[in-house]
Design an enzyme around this catalytic site. Structure first.
Site: not given
Ligand SMILES: Cc1cc2nc3c(=O)[nH]c(=O)nc-3n(C[C@H](O)[C@H](O)[C@H](O)COP(=O)(O)OP(=O)(O)OC[C@H]3O[C@@H](n4cnc5c(N)ncnc54)[C@H](O)[C@@H]3O)c2cc1C
Ligand SMILES: Cc1cc2nc3c(=O)[nH]c(=O)nc-3n(C[C@H](O)[C@H](O)[C@H](O)COP(=O)(O)OP(=O)(O)OC[C@H]3O[C@@H](n4cnc5c(N)ncnc54)[C@H](O)[C@@H]3O)c2cc1C
Lengths: 415, 489
Positions: B403, B52, B314
């Protein structure tokens, strides 16, 4: 590499085409098949019932195919298996990837497209819910059980009453799985009557018409599905939901002609059949490119598939020899109660013996009549005891009947 | 007691992997743990992958600052890590006069946030850029800096580069406790052992509140907000090149059609609060809303070319802002939480900020041998015919197309299974290679991928899973089942 006729796909349509091309005198014929063995989808259809029209026998799929494979071995047709066609150009160059032969560019005088069909997935029918393991298409289950010796699950719900689904209901039961039931969104079954009787009724597997799956449960492996009755609008009726614990959902919800290559080359596709628009010689709209079998439209009898393969193969040989250049054609249109009819174009002056027509009706009817009209004139009628959408109708229009049509477009209806 | 580390990062999403890669520049022993069998299994695998431009977050928030900084840093990440970053800009559409003030508001916000090149253009100008847009669109907020990535490719690139620089990944290890002694963090207890460390970084996505609670450092709560996305066939990729969204309103909150860097049209997401963090089911209502809403932008789009749909959650906090702070309660425990959208866009800036937090704890020493570069393996399908021929000549497994929809070869699948972050299940192979991501959704290649996984991992095919333990694909071999039955009788 240069060939006269290149056939894409080594299933029933492709092998019939290759043999016919050879018999029609094409010097160099090449079959390209991406699987390890020839036979197409019939490799995995171990039940019998193939070849009744063609051989007057009820053969298992592999036995039906073996006749063609054996016949092919008597010829100098070149066969490359484990070789996938990646691309077809409008100039009829085929790019092929193969572990043994590398990356080939094959220039073909004529091409026969016989890629078969693929199965509709859960997403293409918008099934909601979670995305666990345990959701399979019926054809995949057939391959797992019959070719890989693997049982996908133990407690099974089948959605869709297409033939492959019905056959798998029986197979899964025989292999020790419990099939809870078959659910069909339409008010009538999708498969052949003989399969309803032999695959469901004989095994006491209930068929629930006007029902569908409305939810899928389970994070890792499927734990259950929710089914519901649907109204005349095919929407779920609130309050009729029922939860069924199961570890497997098998989908038999339709086949789609496989035409990525055709699309890439710019072959015109028909919105209803999903396959190329073809004429009486199975020529597509792209010069020198012919098509046959399930890549053109989903047939329910392999006998018809082989027949279209023969026509396509013969025509391809003639094209490669410099004949069959395009000329003015009549249109063949679906009339009342017809969802599609093949061929869609016709060159009357080329028809000497007769033309095979294939059509599917939209709705069931008893004591029906197939009527072929040209400019309002009836040129042929054909009585049918009963017509049903799952059962394709085939008939031949003779040269003399066609002569009556003159230059007018044909309309085929079922009344 | 297991190995000792300086830093343990909980969560291998884009946040955790980004932090790991940036911290790998310094002389630190780093461990990344995730409960799933692969990286990129949380929100990071189910989003739009949009970088974004930064007009949306309220000025002054952490989101606003990190989003704009993230956009600035992305080209460098993309160049060093060799992933596709397609910068085609993005649009917000107004269909009526009443929606114009909202465009103005975002224009103002964008200017304050420092979004380069932001402007309002007429519907006709917008249709010059995107000819298939609805004629009913009268004006568009245009931001040329917005871009798109395939998030799984970014996360893999980050993780692989981290591994190459000495970071260790332990996957399939759920953190069940955080060790704290005398107000200082001491490490984590996982289902695969206990690991001591001086610092723990909590990047656990929707579970960040739970992990913080384990440390006694819960300073926020997370309420998951589900979003559903729909993917269409690549052959319809020509309708649109950039993202176009609606003016956020009651019903039309965010979302809109776009095209992914791999060329698939992608519609959505919807937004609905859910009670369960694991609730990523897709409801018929979600699908209906996305189709209805996004269909307004490009009339005549053939929605029957759908390939798949899925949801992600999210990790929203009640303030709706990112929560990135060293814990006030537990020394050495850093929360990187509430990373909802624009978490992907902000990730390079989030990593940079966490490095800053670490530097406040203690001076960090750069490693002279840090290698910022990682080369992507260019997939078979993207190569010229000459290159394809050379690949097959060198390794015949490149000639074996597994594939058929995406033209993925056996060699690429084997490579994925033996890569720096090994693919151990069917979905992990899919994320790396696109095998099974096409129109037949693995109907044809599923059995073949399962067989290759079994062969390469040295396990029976009946042990192969879709996405880790519990998601086994098959009941068993028919032969064995017959024997079992015989024995039971
Ligand atoms: C539908 C949707 C569309 C989106 N579109 C956009 C976009 O276009 N652009 C943008 O910038 N953002 C977008 N976002 C937001 C973006 O996806 C997130 O902000 C980002 O992926 C978060 O990443 P993260 O690594 O923080 O979380 P996650 O990817 O959720 O990673 C967290 C990890 O922690 C692990 N975990 C949890 N608990 C434990 C535990 N107890 N022990 C070990 N591991 C654990 C999980 O397994 C997971 O792999 C979107 C989100 C959604 C849902
Ligand atoms: C799962 C399934 C089960 C069926 N069961 C029955 C049944 O029980 N009874 C019945 O009468 N009919 C059945 N049918 C219908 C059956 O498909 C047809 O009767 C007949 O097999 C179609 O023949 P075909 O040659 O057109 O296609 P196929 O038999 O599908 O052959 C097409 C061949 O083309 C190859 N191919 C495709 N693309 C390429 C490419 N790019 N490069 C190289 N090779 C390629 C494929 O590998 C395949 O071998 C079934 C169909 C399916 C899909």
């Amino acid at each position: 590499m240069n060939v006269d006729v290149a056939v894409v796909g080594g299933g029933p349509a492709g092998l019939a085409a290759a043999l016919a091309a050879k018999e029609a005198g094409a010097p160099r014929v090449l079959v390209l098949e991406r699987d390890f063995e020839l036979g197409g989808i019939l490799q995995q259809c171990v039940h019998d019932g193939f070849g009744l029209l063609r051989f007057g026998e009820r053969l298992p799929g592999p036995a039906y195919m073996q006749r063609y494979i054996d016949a092919l071995a008597q010829t100098d047709v070149q066969v490359l298996t484990d070789s996938m066609v990646l691309e077809l150009t409008p100039e009829r160059i085929l790019y092929v990837a193969s572990p043994a032969a590398g990356l080939l560019a094959v220039q073909a005088g004529a091409v026969v497209l016989a890629m078969g069909c693929r199965e509709r997935t859960r997403n293409q029918i918008w099934l909601p819910g979670t995305r666990p393991a345990g959701i399979f298409t019926a054809g995949a289950v057939q391959r797992y059980i019959n070719m890989e010796g693997i049982l996908p699950g133990r407690r099974v719900v089948i959605l869709g009453s297409g033939d492959v689904g019905l056959i798998m209901a029986r197979r899964l039961t025989l292999e020790g799985a419990e099939v809870e039931g078959v659910y069909e969104v339409m008010p009538q079954p999708g498969g052949l009557t003989r399969n309803i009787v032999q695959c469901l009724e004989d095994y006491n597997i209930p068929l629930h018409l006007s029902h569908t799956v409305v939810d899928i449960h389970g994070e890792k492996r499927l734990t259950g599905v929710t089914v519901a009755q649907v109204g005349p609008d095919r929407r779920p009726v609130p309050g009729t939901e029922r939860y069924i614990p199961c570890d497997t959902l098998v989908l038999s919800v339709g086949l789609i002609p496989e035409n990525e290559l055709s699309r890439g080359a710019g072959v015109e596709l028909h919105p209803v059949t999903g396959g190329p628009v073809v004429d009486e010689s199975m020529a597509t709209g792209l010069p020198g490119v012919f098509a046959a079998g399930n890549a053109v439209a989903v047939f329910d009898l392999v006998d018809y598939v082989s027949a279209t393969g023969e026509v396509a193969g013969r025509s391809a040989a003639r094209y490669a020899a410099g004949e069959l250049r395009d000329g003015p054609a009549l249109a063949v249109q679906p009339g009342a109660n017809v969802s599609f009819v093949l061929p869609q174009r016709l060159h009357p002056e080329r028809v000497h013996a007769g033309v095979a027509f294939y059509l599917r009706v939209k709705e069931s009817k008893e004591r029906a009549q197939v009527v072929v009209r040209a400019g309002g004139e009836v040129v042929k009628t054909l009585l049918q005891v009963v017509v049903r959408p799952p059962e394709m109708i085939s008939f031949t229009l003779t040269a003399s009947e066609l002569a009556r049509a003159g230059a007018a477009d044909l309309v085929v209806s079922v009344e | 007691m297991g190995e000792e580390y300086d830093v343990v990062i909980v969560g291998a999403g884009i946040t955790g992997c980004g932090i790991a890669r940036e911290l790998a520049r310094y002389d630190l022993r780093i461990l990344v743990v995730d409960k799933e069998e692969d990286v990129c299994c949380g929100a990071s695998k189910a989003n739009n992958g949009m970088v974004h431009s930064g007009y949306e977050p309220k000025p002054g928030t952490l989101k606003a600052k990190l989003n704009v900084r993230g956009v600035e840093l992305y080209p460098r990440w993309a160049a060093e890590l060799d992933f596709k970053l397609v910068q085609t800009g993005s649009m917000v559409a107004a269909f009526s006069e009443e929606e114009l003030p909202a465009l103005e508001k975002f224009l103002e916000r964008g200017k304050v946030n420092g979004v380069p090149g932001i402007e309002i253009i007429s519907g006709d100008e917008a249709r010059k850029k995107e000819p298939n847009l609805s004629p009913e669109i009268i004006a568009v907020l245009w931001t040329p800096s917005a871009g798109y990535v395939e998030v799984q490719q970014v996360v893999l690139a980050l993780a692989e580069n981290a591994v190459a620089n000495g970071v260790r990944f332990l996957l399939g290890a759920e953190v069940t406790d955080v060790l704290v002694e005398g107000g200082r963090v001491q490490g984590v207890v996982t289902t695969r052992g206990t690991f001591r460390s001086r610092y723990v970084i909590n990047a656990a996505g929707v579970y960040a509140d739970k992990v913080a609670e384990m440390a006694g450092a819960r300073e926020f709560t997370i309420h998951p907000r589900r979003g559903t996305l729909i993917v269409f066939d690549k052959r319809e990729g020509k309708h649109l090149s950039c993202f176009i969204g609606a003016v956020p309103g009651e019903y039309t909150k965010g979302g809109g059609p776009m095209t992914t860097p791999d060329g698939n049209p992608l519609w959505g997401p919807s937004a609905i609060e859910v009670a369960d963090k694991e609730d990523t089911a897709v409801s018929a209502e979600d699908l209906r809303q996305v189709i209805e809403k996004d269909g307004r932008f490009i009339p005549n789009f053939p929605t029957d070319t759908v390939i798949t749909y899925f949801s992600g959650n999210r990790p929203a906090t009640y303030t709706e802002d990112f929560f990135i702070e060293p814990s006030a309660k537990v020394h050495g425990f850093v929360n990187v939480a509430g990373i909802q959208s624009p978490g992907v866009a902000s990730s390079p800036a989030i990593a940079e900020m966490v490095v800053g937090i670490m530097k406040e704890y203690e001076p960090l020493h750069e490693r002279p041998d840090f290698n910022p570069y990682r080369k992507r393996f260019v997939p078979f399908r993207e190569r010229s015919r000459e290159e394809q021929a050379a690949l097959i000549a060198a390794d015949p497994r490149f000639g074996h197309i597994i594939c058929r929809c995406e033209h993925v070869t056996e060699a690429e699948i084997v490579r994925a299974i033996h890569s720096a972050i090994p693919a151990r299940n069917v979905d992990a192979v899919k994320r790396r290679t696109r095998a099974g991501m096409g129109r037949c959704q693995g109907g044809f290649c599923g059995p073949r991928v399962a067989a290759i996984l079994a062969r390469e991992l040295g396990v029976p095919v009946t042990a192969v899973t879709k996405k880790g333990p519990g998601s086994e694909l098959f009941a068993g071999r028919i032969e064995d089942l017959r024997l079992e039955k015989g024995a039971a009788k």
